[in-house]
Design a protein around this motif. Structure first.
Motif, PDB file in Angstrom:
ATOM      1  N   PRO A  47      -7.880  -3.322   2.828  1.00  0.00           N
ATOM      2  CA  PRO A  47      -7.499  -2.967   4.208  1.00  0.00           C
ATOM      3  C   PRO A  47      -6.336  -3.781   4.764  1.00  0.00           C
ATOM      4  N   PHE A  48      -6.276  -5.066   4.445  1.00  0.00           N
ATOM      5  CA  PHE A  48      -5.210  -5.890   5.009  1.00  0.00           C
ATOM      6  C   PHE A  48      -3.856  -5.572   4.380  1.00  0.00           C
ATOM      7  N   MET A  49      -3.840  -5.389   3.067  1.00  0.00           N
ATOM      8  CA  MET A  49      -2.585  -5.046   2.405  1.00  0.00           C
ATOM      9  C   MET A  49      -2.121  -3.657   2.824  1.00  0.00           C
ATOM     10  N   SER A  50      -3.043  -2.711   2.883  1.00  0.00           N
ATOM     11  CA  SER A  50      -2.693  -1.360   3.320  1.00  0.00           C
ATOM     12  C   SER A  50      -2.226  -1.371   4.774  1.00  0.00           C
ATOM     13  N   GLU A  97       1.642   3.016  -5.066  1.00  0.00           N
ATOM     14  CA  GLU A  97       1.443   2.099  -6.183  1.00  0.00           C
ATOM     15  C   GLU A  97       0.070   1.433  -6.102  1.00  0.00           C
ATOM     16  N   MET A  98      -0.369   1.109  -4.893  1.00  0.00           N
ATOM     17  CA  MET A  98      -1.702   0.537  -4.730  1.00  0.00           C
ATOM     18  C   MET A  98      -2.775   1.504  -5.210  1.00  0.00           C
ATOM     19  N   SER A  99      -2.653   2.770  -4.819  1.00  0.00           N
ATOM     20  CA  SER A  99      -3.653   3.765  -5.233  1.00  0.00           C
ATOM     21  C   SER A  99      -3.636   3.960  -6.737  1.00  0.00           C
ATOM     22  N   ARG A 100      -2.451   3.952  -7.333  1.00  0.00           N
ATOM     23  CA  ARG A 100      -2.356   4.123  -8.782  1.00  0.00           C
ATOM     24  C   ARG A 100      -3.068   2.987  -9.503  1.00  0.00           C
ATOM     25  N   GLY A 109      -1.574  -8.058  -6.745  1.00  0.00           N
ATOM     26  CA  GLY A 109      -1.302  -8.797  -5.513  1.00  0.00           C
ATOM     27  C   GLY A 109      -0.002  -8.332  -4.917  1.00  0.00           C
ATOM     28  N   TRP A 110       0.483  -9.109  -3.939  1.00  0.00           N
ATOM     29  CA  TRP A 110       1.718  -8.726  -3.262  1.00  0.00           C
ATOM     30  C   TRP A 110       2.897  -8.668  -4.221  1.00  0.00           C
ATOM     31  N   THR A 251      -3.798   4.825  10.294  1.00  0.00           N
ATOM     32  CA  THR A 251      -3.640   6.204   9.821  1.00  0.00           C
ATOM     33  C   THR A 251      -2.572   6.349   8.753  1.00  0.00           C
ATOM     34  N   LEU A 252      -1.450   5.633   8.874  1.00  0.00           N
ATOM     35  CA  LEU A 252      -0.397   5.763   7.862  1.00  0.00           C
ATOM     36  C   LEU A 252      -0.883   5.350   6.475  1.00  0.00           C
ATOM     37  N   PRO A 253      -1.551   4.199   6.324  1.00  0.00           N
ATOM     38  CA  PRO A 253      -2.054   3.848   4.992  1.00  0.00           C
ATOM     39  C   PRO A 253      -3.031   4.883   4.424  1.00  0.00           C
TER      40      PRO A 253
END
Length: 272
Positions: A47-50, A97-100, A109-110, A251-253
């Motif tokens: 949640p924080f990264m998204s 890329e996160m979802s992949r 990580g970042w 909402t955007l993430p």
């Protein structure tokens, strides 16, 4: 061994990449539902990264509005606010890329996500960004043209005065009707060429023209499903912008993660 005659008869302009084109799958409303669930799951996983990507996007929106007010171009607030979500697909590259990586069970990580985003500058996504921003520029220009032609005899000195003319005068209603029609056409064009093209360029080694054509095929072969998805994006994004763009942090993430999963359901990867 291939003979020289066979090599001579083989067309030079046919390559494996040209023969193997991505295929568009048939979609149903269940695909949107499943993609939304997967997108929400990805958001809750990080949640924080998204949310960072959503926050960054919201801050850019606030900065644009502040600049328009500071420069006295109050008439541009409405087209900027309406057109601003059009560039969201490009801003969501990190979310794709996160979802992949989440889907493949990879730790990240970042540094990994930002490195992938930085590499897109040297790939075809840069051309897609140019296409997106060009259509956004056309939208702003057309809005200004309609404003000058329709409201040429009207005057306003502040944003409240502008809203009063637009919503409570016959000229304003004409302006809204024409502006809405133009905006709908440009939004439909941009949605069609980018809806799966952005995640596809991140995922596959293809050119941006192929990605856009594949995106258009997905839309034309699934008109009702993709129209529903476009409506969900539009309504959710516009409502999220009401409280000073802050709703976009969430909402955007979610929409970005969802787009990745919908892309995977909509497009068969190139073989070979």
């Amino acid at each position: 061994m291939t003979s020289k005659i066979e090599e001579a008869e083989r067309p030079d302009n046919l390559t494996p990449q040209q023969r193997a084109q991505p295929k568009a799958n048939k979609l149903t409303s269940d695909d949107i539902t499943a993609s939304l669930k997967a997108g929400f799951s990805d958001f809750m996983a990080r949640p924080f990264m998204s949310g960072f990507f959503g926050l960054f996007y919201a801050l850019i929106g606030l900065f644009i509005v502040w600049c328009l007010v500071w420069l006295g171009n109050i008439w541009m607030i409405i087209p900027a606010a309406v057109g601003f979500p059009l560039v969201a697909p490009f801003a969501a590259a990190g979310l794709y890329e996160m979802s992949r990586r989440l889907q493949k069970g990879k730790n990240f990580g970042w540094s990994e996500i930002l490195a992938v985003m930085a590499k897109q500058r040297k790939r075809e996504m840069g051309w897609m960004a140019f296409t997106t921003l060009f259509i956004f520029w056309v939208w702003i220009y057309q809005f200004r043209t309609v404003l000058v032609v329709v409201l040429q005899d009207s005057s306003f000195s502040d944003f409240d005065g502008f809203l009063n003319i637009v919503f409570f005068t016959p000229e304003g209603w004409t302006f809204l009707a024409i502006g809405t029609l133009l905006g709908a056409v440009l939004s439909a064009v941009l949605f069609s060429v980018t809806v799966v093209a952005m995640p596809m360029l991140l995922d596959q080694d293809i050119d941006f023209v192929t990605a856009m054509l594949t995106s258009i095929r997905v839309v034309t072969e699934n008109p009702l499903v993709m129209l529903s998805w476009a409506a969900i994006i539009s309504v959710t994004t516009l409502l999220s912008m009401v409280p000073a763009f802050l709703g976009l942090i969430v909402t955007l993430p979610i929409l970005g993660h969802t787009t990745w999963h919908l892309y995977e359901r909509a497009v068969q990867p190139v073989e070979g």
